[in-house]
Design an enzyme around this catalytic site. Structure first.
Site, PDB file in Angstrom:
ATOM      1  CG  HIS A  37      10.316  25.726  43.605  1.00 32.31           C
ATOM      2  ND1 HIS A  37      11.517  26.330  43.905  1.00 32.31           N
ATOM      3  CD2 HIS A  37      10.434  24.435  44.027  1.00 32.31           C
ATOM      4  CE1 HIS A  37      12.328  25.459  44.461  1.00 32.31           C
ATOM      5  NE2 HIS A  37      11.698  24.298  44.552  1.00 32.31           N
ATOM      6  NE  ARG A  38      12.247  25.419  47.756  1.00 36.73           N
ATOM      7  CZ  ARG A  38      13.567  25.461  47.873  1.00 36.73           C
ATOM      8  NH1 ARG A  38      14.140  26.468  48.503  1.00 36.73           N
ATOM      9  NH2 ARG A  38      14.327  24.502  47.377  1.00 36.73           N
ATOM     10  CD  GLU A  64       7.953  22.377  45.979  1.00 36.60           C
ATOM     11  OE1 GLU A  64       8.718  21.415  46.150  1.00 36.60           O
ATOM     12  OE2 GLU A  64       8.329  23.564  46.061  1.00 36.60           O
ATOM     13  CG  ASP A  66       9.673  21.567  49.874  1.00 30.10           C
ATOM     14  OD1 ASP A  66       9.633  20.573  49.133  1.00 30.10           O
ATOM     15  OD2 ASP A  66      10.135  22.670  49.528  1.00 30.10           O
ATOM     16  CG  HIS A  79      13.661  23.116  50.700  1.00 33.88           C
ATOM     17  ND1 HIS A  79      15.028  23.001  50.895  1.00 33.88           N
ATOM     18  CD2 HIS A  79      13.390  22.423  49.572  1.00 33.88           C
ATOM     19  CE1 HIS A  79      15.540  22.282  49.917  1.00 33.88           C
ATOM     20  NE2 HIS A  79      14.580  21.912  49.099  1.00 33.88           N
ATOM     21  CD  GLU A 146      10.554  17.427  47.884  1.00 32.78           C
ATOM     22  OE1 GLU A 146      11.642  16.877  48.139  1.00 32.78           O
ATOM     23  OE2 GLU A 146      10.459  18.477  47.223  1.00 32.78           O
ATOM     24  CE  LYS A 148      12.871  18.622  51.289  1.00 38.05           C
ATOM     25  NZ  LYS A 148      13.618  18.809  50.027  1.00 38.05           N
ATOM     26  CD  GLN A 177       7.900  17.076  44.212  1.00 33.90           C
ATOM     27  OE1 GLN A 177       8.171  16.782  43.047  1.00 33.90           O
ATOM     28  NE2 GLN A 177       8.154  18.272  44.696  1.00 33.90           N
ATOM     29  CG  ASP A 270      12.290  29.778  42.470  1.00 29.89           C
ATOM     30  OD1 ASP A 270      11.719  28.822  43.020  1.00 29.89           O
ATOM     31  OD2 ASP A 270      13.538  29.864  42.356  1.00 29.89           O
TER      32      ASP A 270
END
Length: 285
Positions: A37-38, A64, A66, A79, A146, A148, A177, A270
């Protein structure tokens, strides 16, 4: 008596087969997506090359990313819509040029907030562009992107699809996503082969109808709900609709094990090392 025993054996066999369909298979566990995650954002500044590299080292199978867009139309890994939380700058990303973005320190704030995990090498880290990420990790890496705030960025989807093509990113190694249904549907029109995931806000993460899932299945192959609100029944309802389920964001080991038992297809964390350790132990059994 022989007929009775035969019927019992048949009934037991039917029950066994039925149970196999109900329970998540070991193969499902083995192929679980470990989504950093990130990056490994529990250990390094989020959305930096260092965090992405660490996520891979710790066993993350997907990174991932963003996406936000700069004033001059460059896709960057960020993000928030603003730069305040993760850098020493101020303002909306969409109101800053790439040159301005590149002057920001994206690592020191992590050191300040996480003194036990602070490292000198994190100071002065930059926000990477999506193009830099593709150049660093290559076409065969597994990306989980993702989109955004697409409605505020204009042509974000077109730019993303163009970069995927330019860098020959393996379509089977990428998920995209978004919370925006319109954005996902636009991406599907641009490239029907893309694997799309509908992110779900909290109010849809604890309960969802078959009708809603049927609609999602017309453009996406899975859903991303908030992990805190999931139940075993919810997971099974999604799976019965033929959709994958990738909940966010799971950092507790007990919750990881519970979600695996319920049959999720992957999860965001994370701390990819924690989830990788659990998956490794499952494979060893």
């Amino acid at each position: 008596m022989t007929i009775y025993r035969t019927l019992l054996i048949l009934a037991a066999a039917v029950y066994f087969v039925f149970a196999l369909f109900l329970l998540p298979s070991s193969a499902d566990h083995h192929n679980l997506l470990i989504i950093a995650h990130r990056g490994a954002s529990g250990y390094a500044p989020e959305h930096t090359i260092k965090a992405y590299e660490l996520g891979i080292e710790q066993g993350g199978t997907y990174t991932e990313i963003d996406l936000q867009m700069t004033k001059d139309g460059t896709l960057i890994a960020l993000h928030d819509e603003t730069v305040e939380r993760t850098t020493n700058g101020k303002g909306l990303a969409k109101q800053l040029t790439l040159t301005q973005i590149k002057k920001l320190d994206a690592g020191s704030s992590f050191n300040h907030l996480n003194p036990k995990r602070a490292k000198k090498e994190y100071e002065g880290l930059q926000i990477p562009t999506l193009e830099e990420i593709f150049q660093t990790f290559g076409s065969g890496h597994h990306y989980y992107i993702e989109v955004k705030a697409p409605s505020q960025s204009g042509e974000m989807e077109e730019k993303l699809v163009e970069l995927l093509k330019r860098y020959d990113i393996n379509i089977n190694h990428i998920y995209i996503q978004s919370f925006s249904k319109d954005s996902l549907q636009k991406l599907k029109r641009l490239n029907p082969s893309l694997r799309l995931i509908q992110l779900l806000p909290s109010h849809l993460s604890g309960f969802i109808t078959k009708k809603q899932l049927k609609m999602i299945s017309t453009y996406a192959m899975g859903v991303g709900p908030n992990a805190r609100l999931l139940t075993s029944q919810y997971v099974q309802t999604v799976k019965a609709a033929g959709l994958d389920i990738h909940p966010y964001t799971v950092n507790d080991i007990k919750q990881m094990k519970r979600l695996i038992k319920w049959g999720v297809d992957g999860m965001f964390t994370d701390y990819p090392d924690r989830l990788a350790h659990i998956v490794k132990n499952i494979k060893a059994k």
